[in-house]
Design a protein around this motif. Structure first.
Motif, PDB file in Angstrom:
ATOM      1  N   ASP A   1     -10.587   2.665   4.031  1.00 39.66           N
ATOM      2  CA  ASP A   1      -9.394   2.631   4.870  1.00 39.66           C
ATOM      3  C   ASP A   1      -9.039   4.063   5.274  1.00 39.66           C
ATOM      4  N   LEU A   2      -9.332   4.413   6.518  1.00 38.90           N
ATOM      5  CA  LEU A   2      -9.168   5.789   6.966  1.00 38.90           C
ATOM      6  C   LEU A   2      -7.708   6.233   6.963  1.00 38.90           C
ATOM      7  N   ALA A   3      -6.788   5.326   7.321  1.00 42.74           N
ATOM      8  CA  ALA A   3      -5.367   5.688   7.358  1.00 42.74           C
ATOM      9  C   ALA A   3      -4.868   6.034   5.959  1.00 42.74           C
ATOM     10  N   VAL A   4      -5.301   5.282   4.962  1.00 46.70           N
ATOM     11  CA  VAL A   4      -4.893   5.537   3.582  1.00 46.70           C
ATOM     12  C   VAL A   4      -5.466   6.855   3.086  1.00 46.70           C
ATOM     13  N   VAL A   5      -6.749   7.102   3.365  1.00 51.79           N
ATOM     14  CA  VAL A   5      -7.388   8.346   2.936  1.00 51.79           C
ATOM     15  C   VAL A   5      -6.699   9.555   3.568  1.00 51.79           C
ATOM     16  N   ARG A   6      -6.377   9.442   4.849  1.00 49.66           N
ATOM     17  CA  ARG A   6      -5.709  10.551   5.525  1.00 49.66           C
ATOM     18  C   ARG A   6      -4.335  10.823   4.913  1.00 49.66           C
ATOM     19  N   ALA A   7      -3.640   9.758   4.511  1.00 52.67           N
ATOM     20  CA  ALA A   7      -2.280   9.905   3.994  1.00 52.67           C
ATOM     21  C   ALA A   7      -2.233  10.583   2.631  1.00 52.67           C
ATOM     22  N   ILE A   8      -3.267  10.420   1.821  1.00 47.35           N
ATOM     23  CA  ILE A   8      -3.179  10.891   0.435  1.00 47.35           C
ATOM     24  C   ILE A   8      -4.060  12.104   0.132  1.00 47.35           C
TER      25      ILE A   8
ATOM     26  N   GLN B   1       0.832  -1.205   0.000  1.00 46.22           N
ATOM     27  CA  GLN B   1       0.000   0.000   0.000  1.00 46.22           C
ATOM     28  C   GLN B   1       0.863   1.250   0.000  1.00 46.22           C
ATOM     29  N   LEU B   2       1.879   1.259   0.863  1.00 46.29           N
ATOM     30  CA  LEU B   2       2.771   2.416   0.941  1.00 46.29           C
ATOM     31  C   LEU B   2       3.450   2.679  -0.395  1.00 46.29           C
ATOM     32  N   THR B   3       3.886   1.613  -1.054  1.00 44.72           N
ATOM     33  CA  THR B   3       4.548   1.751  -2.353  1.00 44.72           C
ATOM     34  C   THR B   3       3.598   2.353  -3.383  1.00 44.72           C
ATOM     35  N   VAL B   4       2.347   1.845  -3.418  1.00 45.61           N
ATOM     36  CA  VAL B   4       1.353   2.346  -4.376  1.00 45.61           C
ATOM     37  C   VAL B   4       0.994   3.796  -4.066  1.00 45.61           C
TER      38      VAL B   4
END
Length: 537
Positions: free
Chosen positions: A486-493, A462-465
């Motif tokens: 996925d809240l962590a992914v949404v927050r990150a991007i 996920q981090l790579t993508v």
């Protein structure tokens, strides 16, 4: 016969697969034990061998698999690998239950779910069809399935992901197993549903005293759910211990990498001066549920209820919400893949007022990356043909020119251009997602809709993508609409976040406003469920 004190004991398990390219060692000398009432987590990325290990325990390995003769798997004092298939079948589904990763593909689409669970009961016990169905009803009530009696007659496609997983749990528990193997049972589920499924498993485990072998790549779930952890990498065990020890004092570099693989917010430069690439005003989508005998609709489902949004060039708008909230429906409406009402404008021009030629040309600038790259990439085409297919429709480039462009795009998504003649099944999940991104980039679009593009990927992948998507966005100034649970992914991007519930926007703002200071009860519930799954306390 050698007796074992543990409920399950795996000793020096080695599994190899015979492939066209040669022998592949999938599991190498794996050993662990599991006690009654204990939860042991097998953790690792895709390809680490954890699912192969569980399949060996169940005797469900494919025909091209071979187990080393020195390997042993003891269950309640019986050596499973020495049993003939007929005897092993009495253990499988009886004393050992299993929850598979994808319930939709594990359940028969042609049979009502009630009959399928009842069939599992009658295979192992001498009961009548009526008694089996009564037990099934009790199981559905036990796993808190809504309207259990009515649901007995429904088919798999009539249930949500969380409900299907509850049905799989009911089937696995039908014969009161001593051991339950749960293979990625919460992958791709919303955080609230994930928390409910985990709580249900814990509740049933406490009641029945069964042991659970929990297989996952989600360390947040492991931290909350398991007692002990076995970390696997490339078929080998690299670290074992209690959850407390492994999470707070990891020793192996691979374990440390997994623990550090958490999406982190990056710097968000202001984009208020950028031109608007996509504008939506009062978009509505509804589905016809019932029609009268003349074919006129009499009942509707309002899937999207008057949503407006603005997306600027180089900006990412994240949309979060549970399954059924309408986020994917909204995305498809914006892409003109579903009929809708309201106004949708691309670069200031109303799509509904465009000519057919203009709408056709618009497809060059609006692209989409789907949730499941394996399902959206043709297995019969090489990745070169997959990536360049749009060029055959929109341009008059020669094949050599198209392949040159494909190699350039593959380099951009950090894949080896020399793999252009390989097929999708020859790539990992993360690599297939990069291929899907490459296909979307072939026209250098101004807008990309990303619908759950990382939901089934390992955290490190996920981090790579995510890093790749951020890099591409920065270089090409593309606007992203990023849909995810996925809240962590949404927050990150994301630069801006919208929270959807039942077709409506209940809250929106910057990631800091939404995740650190949520105002609405629904948003607070989503974030609390995420913390319940991931928090060590």
């Amino acid at each position: 016969m050698k007796m074992q004190k543990s409920l399950l004991s795996v000793e020096a398990l080695s599994v190899a697969f015979t492939m066209e390219s040669g022998i592949v060692d999938a599991v190498k000398l794996v050993s662990f034990s599991l006690e009654k009432g204990q939860t042991l987590a097998l953790v690792g990325e895709s390809g680490s061998g954890k699912s192969v290990t569980s399949s060996a325990v169940m005797g469900l390995l494919p025909k091209n698999a071979s187990i080393d003769p020195t390997s042993k798997i003891w269950f309640q004092g019986t050596e499973l690998l020495a049993l003939p298939e007929k005897v092993l079948r009495t253990f499988r589904g009886g004393k050992i239950g299993m929850i598979f990763q994808e319930p939709m593909t594990s359940l028969n689409p042609y049979m009502p779910v009630g009959e399928q669970v009842a069939e599992a009961i009658r295979c192992h016990r001498d009961v009548s069809a009526r008694e089996a169905m009564e037990e099934t009803l009790a199981l559905f009530e036990r796993v808190h399935l809504p309207e259990p009696r009515k649901r007995l007659r429904h088919y798999p496609h009539e249930f949500s992901g969380g409900q299907l997983q509850r049905i799989m749990i009911a089937m696995a528990l039908a014969n009161k197993p001593d051991l339950l193997i749960a293979d990625e049972p919460t992958t791709a589920l919303d955080v609230t549903v994930q928390a409910e499924v985990l709580s249900l498993l814990k509740e049933i485990q406490a009641e029945m005293g069964m042991a659970i072998l929990f297989i996952t790549h989600d360390l947040g779930v492991v931290r909350h759910f398991a007692d002990d952890v076995v970390v696997m990498c490339q078929g080998e065990v690299v670290e074992t211990g209690t959850v407390e020890k492994v999470f707070h004092h990891p020793e192996h570099p691979y374990t440390k990498m997994l623990l550090d693989a958490e999406p982190k917010p990056g710097d968000r430069a202001g984009k208020a001066s950028e031109p608007v690439v996509l504008q939506a005003d009062d978009v509505k989508v509804r589905y016809v549920l019932k029609s009268n005998w003349l074919g006129q609709p009499t009942d509707y489902l309002e899937a999207v209820k008057g949503i407006s949004l603005t997306l600027r060039q180089g900006e990412t708008l994240g949309i979060v919400g549970e399954s059924g909230s309408g986020k994917s429906t909204l995305g498809r409406a914006l892409m003109q893949l579903l009929p809708s009402t309201g106004n949708i404008a691309f670069e200031g021009k109303n799509m509904r007022q465009m000519t057919a030629a203009e709408r056709f040309e618009l497809k060059r600038h609006m692209q989409m990356v789907f949730q499941d790259p394996y399902g959206s990439l043709s297995p019969r085409m090489t990745i070169g043909d997959i990536i360049t297919e749009p060029l055959t429709v929109f341009t008059k480039m020669t094949k050599a020119e198209r392949m040159k462009k494909a190699r350039q795009v593959l380099q951009e998504v950090r894949l080896d251009p020399h793999c252009i003649n390989r097929y999708p099944h020859e790539f990992s999940g993360g690599q297939r997602q990069r291929i899907a991104i490459a296909r979307a980039l072939i026209f250098e679009p101004k807008f990309i809709l990303l619908d759950e593009p990382t939901s089934a990927l390992d955290r490190s992948v996920q981090l790579t993508v995510l890093d790749l998507l951020k890099d591409i966005q920065q270089r090409h100034n593309i606007g992203y609409l990023f849909i995810s649970h996925d809240l962590a992914v949404v927050r990150a991007i994301s630069d801006h976040v919208m929270v959807m519930q039942r077709g409506e926007v209940v809250e929106q703002g910057t990631p800091e406003q939404i995740f650190d200071h949520p105002q609405q009860a629904y948003t607070q519930c989503l974030i609390s469920a995420c913390m319940l799954v991931e928090d060590a306390a």
